[in-house]
Scaffold this motif. Structure first.
Motif, PDB file in Angstrom:
ATOM      1  N   ASP A  26       0.804  -1.222   0.000  1.00  0.00           N
ATOM      2  CA  ASP A  26       0.000   0.000   0.000  1.00  0.00           C
ATOM      3  C   ASP A  26       0.838   1.275   0.000  1.00  0.00           C
ATOM      4  O   ASP A  26       0.310   2.358   0.215  1.00  0.00           O
ATOM      5  CB  ASP A  26      -0.981   0.043   1.187  1.00  0.00           C
ATOM      6  N   ASN A  39       0.446   2.476  -6.773  1.00  0.00           N
ATOM      7  CA  ASN A  39       0.552   1.979  -5.416  1.00  0.00           C
ATOM      8  C   ASN A  39       1.085   0.556  -5.453  1.00  0.00           C
ATOM      9  O   ASN A  39       0.915  -0.137  -6.450  1.00  0.00           O
ATOM     10  CB  ASN A  39      -0.835   1.953  -4.767  1.00  0.00           C
ATOM     11  N   LEU A  69      -8.393  -7.773  -0.520  1.00  0.00           N
ATOM     12  CA  LEU A  69      -9.573  -7.272   0.194  1.00  0.00           C
ATOM     13  C   LEU A  69     -10.225  -8.369   1.028  1.00  0.00           C
ATOM     14  O   LEU A  69     -11.036  -8.093   1.889  1.00  0.00           O
ATOM     15  CB  LEU A  69     -10.584  -6.694  -0.794  1.00  0.00           C
TER      16      LEU A  69
ATOM     17  N   LEU B  57      -3.566  -0.832  11.674  1.00  0.00           N
ATOM     18  CA  LEU B  57      -2.540   0.201  11.773  1.00  0.00           C
ATOM     19  C   LEU B  57      -1.116  -0.267  11.529  1.00  0.00           C
ATOM     20  O   LEU B  57      -0.230   0.545  11.411  1.00  0.00           O
ATOM     21  CB  LEU B  57      -2.539   0.872  13.148  1.00  0.00           C
TER      22      LEU B  57
ATOM     23  N   ARG C  72      -4.675   4.685   3.499  1.00  0.00           N
ATOM     24  CA  ARG C  72      -4.544   3.333   2.946  1.00  0.00           C
ATOM     25  C   ARG C  72      -3.321   2.616   3.513  1.00  0.00           C
ATOM     26  O   ARG C  72      -3.377   1.423   3.814  1.00  0.00           O
ATOM     27  CB  ARG C  72      -4.457   3.400   1.414  1.00  0.00           C
ATOM     28  N   GLU C  73      -2.218   3.337   3.680  1.00  0.00           N
ATOM     29  CA  GLU C  73      -1.018   2.695   4.212  1.00  0.00           C
ATOM     30  C   GLU C  73      -1.243   2.159   5.609  1.00  0.00           C
ATOM     31  O   GLU C  73      -0.787   1.073   5.947  1.00  0.00           O
ATOM     32  CB  GLU C  73       0.137   3.700   4.263  1.00  0.00           C
ATOM     33  N   LEU C  75      -4.333   1.778   7.332  1.00  0.00           N
ATOM     34  CA  LEU C  75      -5.514   0.970   7.604  1.00  0.00           C
ATOM     35  C   LEU C  75      -5.600  -0.251   6.700  1.00  0.00           C
ATOM     36  O   LEU C  75      -6.416  -1.130   6.933  1.00  0.00           O
ATOM     37  CB  LEU C  75      -6.784   1.807   7.445  1.00  0.00           C
ATOM     38  N   GLY C  76      -4.789  -0.296   5.651  1.00  0.00           N
ATOM     39  CA  GLY C  76      -4.892  -1.414   4.727  1.00  0.00           C
ATOM     40  C   GLY C  76      -6.003  -1.186   3.729  1.00  0.00           C
ATOM     41  O   GLY C  76      -6.854  -0.320   3.923  1.00  0.00           O
ATOM     42  N   PRO C  77      -6.013  -1.957   2.651  1.00  0.00           N
ATOM     43  CA  PRO C  77      -6.959  -1.685   1.563  1.00  0.00           C
ATOM     44  C   PRO C  77      -8.422  -1.856   1.955  1.00  0.00           C
ATOM     45  O   PRO C  77      -9.284  -1.175   1.419  1.00  0.00           O
ATOM     46  CB  PRO C  77      -6.564  -2.692   0.486  1.00  0.00           C
ATOM     47  N   ARG C  78      -8.700  -2.727   2.925  1.00  0.00           N
ATOM     48  CA  ARG C  78     -10.093  -3.035   3.253  1.00  0.00           C
ATOM     49  C   ARG C  78     -10.745  -1.909   4.041  1.00  0.00           C
ATOM     50  O   ARG C  78     -11.771  -1.362   3.632  1.00  0.00           O
ATOM     51  CB  ARG C  78     -10.118  -4.318   4.078  1.00  0.00           C
ATOM     52  N   LEU C  81     -10.994   1.253   2.140  1.00  0.00           N
ATOM     53  CA  LEU C  81     -12.095   1.265   1.168  1.00  0.00           C
ATOM     54  C   LEU C  81     -13.390   1.711   1.845  1.00  0.00           C
ATOM     55  O   LEU C  81     -14.181   2.456   1.263  1.00  0.00           O
ATOM     56  CB  LEU C  81     -12.259  -0.132   0.559  1.00  0.00           C
ATOM     57  N   TYR C 301      -6.153   6.725  -3.078  1.00  0.00           N
ATOM     58  CA  TYR C 301      -6.433   5.354  -2.658  1.00  0.00           C
ATOM     59  C   TYR C 301      -5.816   4.365  -3.638  1.00  0.00           C
ATOM     60  O   TYR C 301      -5.160   3.402  -3.248  1.00  0.00           O
ATOM     61  CB  TYR C 301      -7.942   5.107  -2.534  1.00  0.00           C
TER      62      TYR C 301
END
Lengths: 141, 130, 409
Positions: A26, A39, A69, B57, C72-73, C75-78, C81, C301
């Motif tokens: 990410d 990204n 996801l 996080l 995004r970095e 919290l992650g992609p999910r 989103l 994003y």
């Protein structure tokens, strides 16, 4: 460590360790001028001669993002990508790890000539929509 | 194979008991034999977290100390996490369906793996020496 | 003058947060219905947005990372989103309302029905984004929006009993006839709009568009500590003017024309003219801010090339998102839906987006790997932590309160 390397703490040098989730996944990839390229949606892995897994490329685009996801959203995004895909293959776009020179708050990639795009959608959008509007080549500043 | 096939994978002991999931992967730059100074990123091992929802996080796998309530929460969440060097991994099986977790089988029981917090100190001192 | 011009990014950002069409009416409505008893919420909101905009600006200047990148970095992609969906809905609904707001301001001047102006407004907003320099844009609309200072003048001209005002601000009580839930519903609405997430998206991305570096930390801070309090002052003045003129008269605010009424009463035609100019500039500025923000969030994003300063063909997906957002906003408004109601309902989505936006900023601002020695000090952490809790409570309380009060009826 040479003085030049010490001045560039984010340059890739042997022995540096990273957390995949913290340092790589990410993260934004930029070109040497700092312009965003893509990204890190996922990383492609391959076995080396000792049978250990090494990173070969950065995978880019919804096809790369979908499995990350997890669960239903993963399958939905994959299905949407398959149906709306404008490239011929189902494989995600790749950016070879050899181009990546620095890993810090961003990943810096020295892209070779003619490789300034890693995503079919950007090209399609430029050629068919945005590029056709008057003034699209004019930087407003 | 992709990194996403490792992240989040279920981790099993040789007996088949599930001990947690892969919450992070550690990679280290290795010199290439051709002496150009180029490096290749190699996977060193996996961080195995015991609970499912401790990974918000990406705070927990690096010693960051502020702001303290968040840092404490993260450390608490990671205190049972273990470090599985690549040599301890017996097999890796891809999921049957996209979006499901892969499965990783270890060569040794979880108790033989060191705690992540202990390994952290080792990495930190290595970095300090470099 | 040069100093003033350097802070127009902060002023424009704050205008989009504090005196966009929804807030113009909401502040006025709150003043008319609750007098001075909700002023404390506005002040709470101004301090909160200052705390987080300062962090976001510092991260942009030192690490060069815009806010949605961090989301995004970290919290992650999910989860990111989920935040993207929430923030984008807030931003899009606000954008739609702003387009109608600009059209309503033109209607007040020309007496031609606002629906007819919406397509033209959408087109002009797009043209400004497409062709105007970023700096010119923020200066013209930031400074013109300051015409709303006429509300401050109006309040002084009404020469209220300041001691009594202070008494009512510091000892707030719910006016008779209003229920406790309604009072808190409007409180949360005011607070959420002061801390609305597109402000930090726009502010941090704008800083990067202006190529802030470590040496611009002072500029970033000045933008925050002048721009946002100024925006808050304008909202406060609008509320106070309504509290002084409309509250005693028992006039409820439903339309934009009633917002400018206190100025007309206090200062006459010239005042009204300036107020209308201010309303026009503020809503137009907010439209620019929200349109650009939708492009920034989506592009950041997915990691696309973004930026208004470069030629559009080099960031075609970013510009495509802006165009789609503008068209969607215009179409929503052309259905004749009430723009003020639209901004009120966007509160639901803000409740999701707010904590998920501010938490990553707080975490990254503490991380020496991003920030070097410019990490948060103790004050920033105490304030940031406190506000994160306040935001969480507001987010959790927002939806039940909205249902109980039927959105403040």
């Amino acid at each position: 460590m040479s003085p030049a390397q010490a001045a560039e703490p984010t340059r890739r040098t042997a022995g540096r360790g990273y957390s995949a989730r913290f340092h790589l996944l990410d993260r934004q990839v930029v070109d040497p001028d700092g312009k965003p390229v893509c990204n890190v949606d996922d990383l492609d892995l391959a076995h080396d001669e000792h049978g250990r897994l090494c990173v070969t490329a950065i995978l880019v685009g919804p096809a790369a993002l979908a499995p990350r996801l997890q669960g239903l959203p993963a399958r939905w995004l994959a299905a949407v990508t398959r149906r709306m895909s404008i490239s011929r293959t189902e494989d995600p776009a790749r950016l070879s790890m050899n181009h990546v020179t620095h890993i810090g708050a961003v990943l810096t990639a020295a892209l070779p000539e003619g490789h300034d795009h890693v995503h079919a959608l950007e090209d399609w959008m430029r050629d068919n929509v945005i590029g056709r509007l008057p003034g699209a080549g004019h930087a407003s500043g | 194979m992709r990194l996403a096939d490792l992240m989040g994978a279920r981790v099993l002991e040789p007996t088949g008991t599930e001990i947690g999931h892969v919450s992070d992967v550690r990679l280290v730059e290795q010199p290439t034999p051709d002496e150009t100074g180029a490096t290749v990123l190699r996977i060193e091992g996996l961080v195995v977290a015991a609970k499912r929802r401790t990974q918000l996080l990406a705070y927990d796998h690096r010693p960051v100390d502020g702001p303290w309530p968040l840092a404490r929460l993260a450390r608490r969440a990671a205190r049972h996490a273990r470090w599985a060097p690549w040599e301890t991994i017996a097999s890796h099986q891809l999921p049957e369906r996209l979006g499901d977790a892969a499965t990783i089988r270890l060569k040794c029981p979880a108790t033989e793996l060191s705690l992540l917090t202990d390994v952290h100190h080792q990495w930190a001192s290595e970095r300090a020496r470099a | 003058m040069k100093r003033l011009l350097a802070v127009t990014l902060g002023i424009l950002t704050a205008i989009g947060g504090f005196v966009d069409i929804g807030d113009l009416v909401a502040s006025s409505l709150v003043g008319a219905r609750f007098g001075f008893s909700l002023v404390w919420v506005l002040i709470l909101g101004v301090i909160g947005i200052c705390v987080y905009a300062e962090m976001a600006g510092r991260v942009a200047a030192v690490a060069g990372r815009p806010t949605f990148d961090l989301v995004r970095e970290r919290l992650g992609p999910r989860m990111a989103l989920v935040n993207l969906a929430g923030s984008l809905l807030v931003t899009l609904l606000t954008l739609a309302a702003e387009l109608a707001g600009v059209a309503l301001a033109i209607e007040l001047i020309t007496s031609v029905a606002y629906l007819l102006w919406i397509p033209a407004v959408g087109l002009v907003v797009w043209l400004v984004i497409w062709r105007t320099r970023f700096e010119t844009m923020e200066r013209v609309f930031g400074l013109a929006g300051l015409a709303l200072i006429v509300f401050v003048v109006a309040v002084f001209h009404l020469s209220p009993d300041w001691g009594g005002v202070l008494e009512r601000v510091t000892h707030p009580d719910v006016p008779g006839g209003e229920g406790m839930p309604t009072y808190f519903y409007y409180g949360i609405a005011l607070f959420a709009s002061a801390m609305t997430p597109y402000e930090v998206f726009f502010f941090s991305s704008g800083g990067i568009e202006e190529r802030w570096g470590r040496k611009d930390l002072i500029t970033a801070r000045m933008n925050v500590f002048i721009g946002f309090p100024l925006g808050g002052l304008l909202a406060l003045a609008i509320m106070a003017a309504a509290a002084l003129v409309l509250h005693p008269a028992g006039i409820a605010v439903d339309y934009l024309s009633q917002v400018t009424l206190p100025v007309a009463v206090s200062l006459g035609k010239i005042g009204l003219g300036l107020a209308l100019l201010g309303v026009f500039a503020a809503t137009f500025g907010a439209a620019l801010e929200t349109a650009l923000s939708s492009g920034y969030t989506v592009a950041q994003y997915f990691g696309w090339t973004w930026g208004k300063t470069a030629a559009p063909r080099t960031a075609s997906r970013f510009h495509a998102v802006i165009i789609v957002a503008l068209i969607a906003g215009m179409m929503l408004m052309l259905t004749g839906v009430d723009p003020i109601k639209v901004t009120e309902y966007s509160l639901v989505f803000a409740a999701v987006a707010l904590p998920l936006t501010y938490l990553p900023i707080l975490v990254v601002a503490n991380d020496p790997e991003y920030m070097g020695d410019s990490v948060n000090g103790r004050l920033a952490n105490v304030m940031g932590g406190t506000y994160l809790i306040v935001v969480l409570i507001a987010a959790i309380a927002a939806i039940p309160l909205m249902l109980i009060t039927k959105a403040g009826l």
